[in-house]
Structures are given as structure tokens and as C-alpha cells.
Motif scaffolding. Structure first.
Motif, PDB file in Angstrom:
ATOM      1  N   ASP A  37       0.854  -1.183   0.000  1.00 28.59           N
ATOM      2  CA  ASP A  37       0.000   0.000   0.000  1.00 28.59           C
ATOM      3  C   ASP A  37       0.889   1.233   0.000  1.00 28.59           C
ATOM      4  O   ASP A  37       1.875   1.300   0.744  1.00 28.59           O
ATOM      5  CB  ASP A  37      -0.903   0.010   1.235  1.00 28.59           C
ATOM      6  N   PHE A  38       0.543   2.217  -0.800  1.00 23.14           N
ATOM      7  CA  PHE A  38       1.354   3.429  -0.881  1.00 23.14           C
ATOM      8  C   PHE A  38       1.112   4.371   0.293  1.00 23.14           C
ATOM      9  O   PHE A  38       2.039   4.962   0.821  1.00 23.14           O
ATOM     10  CB  PHE A  38       1.069   4.170  -2.188  1.00 23.14           C
ATOM     11  N   ARG A  68       2.538  -7.947   3.474  1.00 17.17           N
ATOM     12  CA  ARG A  68       1.890  -6.662   3.226  1.00 17.17           C
ATOM     13  C   ARG A  68       2.710  -5.564   3.886  1.00 17.17           C
ATOM     14  O   ARG A  68       3.085  -5.686   5.051  1.00 17.17           O
ATOM     15  CB  ARG A  68       0.458  -6.638   3.754  1.00 17.17           C
ATOM     16  N   GLU A  69       2.988  -4.521   3.122  1.00 14.64           N
ATOM     17  CA  GLU A  69       3.732  -3.375   3.628  1.00 14.64           C
ATOM     18  C   GLU A  69       3.020  -2.099   3.236  1.00 14.64           C
ATOM     19  O   GLU A  69       2.243  -2.070   2.282  1.00 14.64           O
ATOM     20  CB  GLU A  69       5.157  -3.345   3.069  1.00 14.64           C
ATOM     21  N   ASN A  70       3.335  -1.041   3.973  1.00 16.87           N
ATOM     22  CA  ASN A  70       2.809   0.280   3.649  1.00 16.87           C
ATOM     23  C   ASN A  70       3.984   1.238   3.544  1.00 16.87           C
ATOM     24  O   ASN A  70       4.750   1.395   4.500  1.00 16.87           O
ATOM     25  CB  ASN A  70       1.828   0.742   4.727  1.00 16.87           C
ATOM     26  N   ILE A  71       4.152   1.875   2.386  1.00 16.90           N
ATOM     27  CA  ILE A  71       5.274   2.790   2.178  1.00 16.90           C
ATOM     28  C   ILE A  71       5.114   4.048   3.020  1.00 16.90           C
ATOM     29  O   ILE A  71       6.084   4.649   3.469  1.00 16.90           O
ATOM     30  CB  ILE A  71       5.405   3.163   0.683  1.00 16.90           C
ATOM     31  N   PHE A  78       0.760  13.012  -2.918  1.00 18.60           N
ATOM     32  CA  PHE A  78       1.995  12.439  -3.448  1.00 18.60           C
ATOM     33  C   PHE A  78       2.157  12.799  -4.927  1.00 18.60           C
ATOM     34  O   PHE A  78       1.184  13.122  -5.618  1.00 18.60           O
ATOM     35  CB  PHE A  78       2.001  10.911  -3.271  1.00 18.60           C
ATOM     36  N   LYS A  79       3.382  12.733  -5.388  1.00 16.01           N
ATOM     37  CA  LYS A  79       3.681  13.054  -6.782  1.00 16.01           C
ATOM     38  C   LYS A  79       4.378  11.871  -7.456  1.00 16.01           C
ATOM     39  O   LYS A  79       5.002  11.042  -6.798  1.00 16.01           O
ATOM     40  CB  LYS A  79       4.585  14.287  -6.869  1.00 16.01           C
ATOM     41  N   PRO A 110      -8.682  10.943  -7.984  1.00 12.83           N
ATOM     42  CA  PRO A 110      -7.452  11.278  -8.712  1.00 12.83           C
ATOM     43  C   PRO A 110      -6.218  10.520  -8.243  1.00 12.83           C
ATOM     44  O   PRO A 110      -5.265  10.362  -9.013  1.00 12.83           O
ATOM     45  CB  PRO A 110      -7.294  12.792  -8.481  1.00 12.83           C
ATOM     46  N   ASP A 111      -6.221  10.044  -6.994  1.00 17.62           N
ATOM     47  CA  ASP A 111      -5.075   9.266  -6.521  1.00 17.62           C
ATOM     48  C   ASP A 111      -4.882   7.990  -7.323  1.00 17.62           C
ATOM     49  O   ASP A 111      -3.746   7.508  -7.482  1.00 17.62           O
ATOM     50  CB  ASP A 111      -5.266   8.882  -5.052  1.00 17.62           C
ATOM     51  N   HIS A 112      -5.968   7.403  -7.808  1.00 11.61           N
ATOM     52  CA  HIS A 112      -5.877   6.096  -8.460  1.00 11.61           C
ATOM     53  C   HIS A 112      -5.081   6.157  -9.762  1.00 11.61           C
ATOM     54  O   HIS A 112      -4.141   5.391  -9.970  1.00 11.61           O
ATOM     55  CB  HIS A 112      -7.273   5.522  -8.710  1.00 11.61           C
ATOM     56  N   GLY A 113      -5.454   7.074 -10.652  1.00 12.05           N
ATOM     57  CA  GLY A 113      -4.724   7.190 -11.906  1.00 12.05           C
ATOM     58  C   GLY A 113      -3.289   7.642 -11.699  1.00 12.05           C
ATOM     59  O   GLY A 113      -2.368   7.170 -12.381  1.00 12.05           O
ATOM     60  N   ARG A 114      -3.076   8.561 -10.762  1.00 10.17           N
ATOM     61  CA  ARG A 114      -1.720   9.041 -10.489  1.00 10.17           C
ATOM     62  C   ARG A 114      -0.855   7.908  -9.926  1.00 10.17           C
ATOM     63  O   ARG A 114       0.324   7.776 -10.274  1.00 10.17           O
ATOM     64  CB  ARG A 114      -1.772  10.222  -9.518  1.00 10.17           C
ATOM     65  N   ALA A 115      -1.432   7.079  -9.073  1.00 13.46           N
ATOM     66  CA  ALA A 115      -0.694   5.939  -8.523  1.00 13.46           C
ATOM     67  C   ALA A 115      -0.384   4.915  -9.602  1.00 13.46           C
ATOM     68  O   ALA A 115       0.678   4.281  -9.587  1.00 13.46           O
ATOM     69  CB  ALA A 115      -1.483   5.293  -7.391  1.00 13.46           C
ATOM     70  N   SER A 116      -1.306   4.742 -10.542  1.00  9.81           N
ATOM     71  CA  SER A 116      -1.068   3.812 -11.646  1.00  9.81           C
ATOM     72  C   SER A 116       0.121   4.267 -12.476  1.00  9.81           C
ATOM     73  O   SER A 116       0.982   3.458 -12.862  1.00  9.81           O
ATOM     74  CB  SER A 116      -2.322   3.709 -12.523  1.00  9.81           C
TER      75      SER A 116
END
Length: 238
Positions: A37-38, A68-71, A78-79, A110-116
Motif C-alpha cells: 500500500d502506498f 503486506r507493507e505500507n510505504i 503524493f507526486k 485522482p489518486d488512483h490514476g496518479r498511482a497507476s
């Protein structure tokens, strides 16, 4: 630990909503599966960082994943830049997955597409030997998975491939419901949100039913690919 399948998800619960049926199915086939997970989902209207962490733990147990980890990058802000790309590269090189599943190409959130896009760029960079990363002082080897797919989230996107999850659907819903502060959970103490209404979870089930119908199954999960997909035999298709 080397994984067969790694899911990259910007929020805790994205993996459960988008591809937990596929996760559960591959674990049953003997594959090692993990999630990175980010963010901690700290901007979520309901619940807290602590409750989300506990819910993630419970959902992981239901799915039976191996890691499972979380960054811990910043939710919402985030960018897709060098700093964040290198953090994701470290995770890819750590687990050396054959296949990666990640967030939708675009979505109402918007986080979803940027994370992709972040994941896609990190996957490419992870294979470059002149990019040096290390974990706990140990230099990592370059690694690039052989296949990357994006799961489909809230916005309708036509899938390139659909996985039959009919036998896994009940367990998928249980994993989603583990996030009890987020889904189908009336509360007098917290405001109702788009995803906390009963209708949202019903729409998740309806989407899975619609995906399944397209391949002659009861339930399915759809995925997109940024590249053309190939198979060894036409008899692998249905």
C-alpha cells in the motif's frame, strides 16, 4: 521473500475492492502473493490511520496473503517524481514479482490514476541496472516483472482480460467488509460517505456479476493492460 504476484495499491482497501478475488484464487493455486500500500489512507473521511491499519491486517488474514507493507507516502498529495518512484522501485526489487497488479488507469478518485502512472514508471525504472537502490544496507538487484495489469475501480473501464472469481466472491466480500469503518457501516458518530452506503458495495457486486457474464461465469474481475497480451495457445482462451 520472492513473490509470484505483487499488488500495488495507493490506499488500504484498493486491493480488496479491485482484485481480491484474483489474489485469493492465485493463493489457492499455490502462488505467493503480497500487497504494498502506498499511503495509510489518512485523508479518508471515516476511521483513523490506526483503524485502517487494523482493518488491513484483518483483510490480509481473510485473503491469506504472504506479505503486506505500507510505504507511508502522503495520501492525496503524493507526486509521480523521483523520490516516490525510488520508494516503489525498492519494493519491486525486494519482492521480485513475476506479475504486478496496480491501480486503475484513471478513476473518479485522482489518486488512483496518479498511482497507476507512478507504479508504471517505477516498474520500468526497476529494471535499469544503473539505478542503485538498497534496503537495510544491502544493494538490490534490478528487477522487472514480465506482466503488469491494472485492476478496474469505480469508473467503468472496458477490460482487456477478465478473471473468473465465482468461487472466490464470498471471500472477496468478506475481505472488503473487513474495512468496517469504510463500507456498508451506518454510524451516528461519523458522516455517511459515497463508499459507506449499502449501494456502493452492491455496485461492487453488480460490477463483478457483469464482468463474469462476459466470460460465461457468475462473477469476474476485469483488468487492463498498457501493452498487447499474448498466449501460447488459443485453447487457453474462453
Amino acid at each position: 521473500m520472492k513473490l509470484d504476484l505483487l499488488v500495488l495499491a495507493v490506499h488500504p482497501d484498493d486491493a480488496e475492492l479491485g482484485c481480491s478475488g484474483t489474489i485469493i484464487k492465485h493463493i489457492a493455486q499455490g502462488k505467493k502473493v503480497g500487497i504494498v500500500d502506498f499511503t495509510k489512507g489518512e485523508l479518508g473521511t471515516r476511521g483513523t490511520i490506526e483503524t485502517r491499519a487494523e482493518e488491513s491486517k484483518n483483510a490480509s488474514a481473510i485473503m491469506g496473503i504472504h506479505a503486506r507493507e505500507n510505504i507511508g507516502i502522503r495520501d492525496g498529495f503524493f507526486k509521480n517524481d523521483e523520490e516516490h518512484q525510488l520508494q516503489v522501485v525498492q519494493m519491486i526489487r525486494k519482492y521480485q514479482p513475476e506479475i504486478i497488479l496496480t491501480n486503475a488507469l484513471y478513476d473518479r478518485h485522482p489518486d488512483h490514476g496518479r498511482a497507476s502512472d507512478l507504479a508504471n514508471d517505477a516498474i520500468f525504472l526497476s529494471g535499469l541496472r544503473k539505478i542503485e537502490t538498497s534496503v537495510d544496507g544491502i544493494v538490490q538487484e534490478p528487477w522487472r516483472p514480465r506482466l503488469t495489469l491494472q485492476y478496474i475501480q469505480d469508473t467503468y473501464i472496458k477490460p482487456d482480460i477478465i478473471i473468473d472469481i465465482s468461487e472466490q466472491m464470498e471471500q472477496k466480500i468478506a475481505a472488503i467488509r473487513a474495512f468496517k469503518t469504510q463500507f456498508d457501516s451506518p454510524s451516528e458518530d461519523e458522516p455517511q460517505t459515497y463508499i459507506s452506503t449499502p449501494g456502493f458495495l452492491q455496485s461492487v457486486i453488480a460490477r463483478a456479476r457483469e464482468m463474469g457474464k462476459n466470460i460465461g461465469a457468475e462473477y469476474g474481475e476485469g483488468f487492463t493492460s498498457r501493452k498487447l497480451l499474448g498466449v501460447d495457445s488459443l485453447f487457453d482462451l474462453r
